[in-house]
Design an enzyme around this catalytic site. Structure first.
Site, PDB file in Angstrom:
ATOM      1  N   CYS A   1     -24.722 -21.476  98.001  1.00  0.00           N
ATOM      2  CA  CYS A   1     -25.762 -22.022  97.125  1.00  0.00           C
ATOM      3  C   CYS A   1     -25.507 -21.614  95.679  1.00  0.00           C
ATOM      4  O   CYS A   1     -25.694 -22.411  94.752  1.00  0.00           O
ATOM      5  CB  CYS A   1     -27.140 -21.570  97.588  1.00  0.00           C
ATOM      6  N   THR A   2     -25.078 -20.386  95.494  1.00  0.00           N
ATOM      7  CA  THR A   2     -24.725 -19.928  94.154  1.00  0.00           C
ATOM      8  C   THR A   2     -23.580 -20.776  93.612  1.00  0.00           C
ATOM      9  O   THR A   2     -23.641 -21.252  92.468  1.00  0.00           O
ATOM     10  CB  THR A   2     -24.345 -18.437  94.168  1.00  0.00           C
TER      11      THR A   2
END
Length: 158
Positions: free
Chosen positions: A47-48
């Protein structure tokens, strides 16, 4: 699941921040095209990577006229810390009650991590009439979207 040509389901949630403000999707149609980037959870490596990739090319996306929103089930406070840590200059939408996740039918259970009802990694582009013009849902939550395809879809929806 929501598909190309469908009316974008409306929802209300909170924007990330120390004093979360209410966000209603339909009130944003004037900023179209809108890019909704659902992601499972802040501070996780995939997600980062995705949110930082959107940030890295945010100027290119904005050149299409699009407004980007990252959406997850994280709290607005957690999202604000995530935003600050990674220098994200676009809004994150906290969908803790899962209204958007359910409306877009992108709910995901990751049993190995004990996560239930988080967002699948998915991207939807919505035009000014509130019509979904592009939809993508990952086959695997570690897969990232085709960013060029997202930018092309945003440009076409302008």
């Amino acid at each position: 699941m929501v598909s190309d040509g469908d009316s974008a389901p409306d929802f209300t949630a909170k924007l990330a921040g120390d004093e979360p403000e209410e966000f209603t999707l339909s009130e944003q149609f004037g900023e179209a095209p809108l890019v909704l980037a659902f992601f499972p959870g802040a501070f996780t490596p995939p997600c980062t990577n995705e949110m930082v990739a959107f940030q890295d090319d945010l100027d290119a996306l904005r050149e299409t006229g699009a407004t980007l929103y990252g959406i997850s089930a994280d709290s607005p406070f957690s999202q604000a810390a995530f935003q600050d840590e990674h220098g994200l200059e676009f809004d994150l939408v906290s969908d803790m009650d899962r209204a958007a996740i359910e409306a877009y039918d992108v709910s995901l259970d990751i049993d190995d991590l004990g996560l239930q009802g988080v967002a699948e990694r998915a991207v939807f582009v919505i035009d000014g009439d509130g019509t979904v013009t592009y939809s993508w849902v990952a086959d695997d939550p570690t897969n990232e979207p085709d960013y060029d395809a997202v930018y092309e879809a945003a440009e076409a929806a302008a």
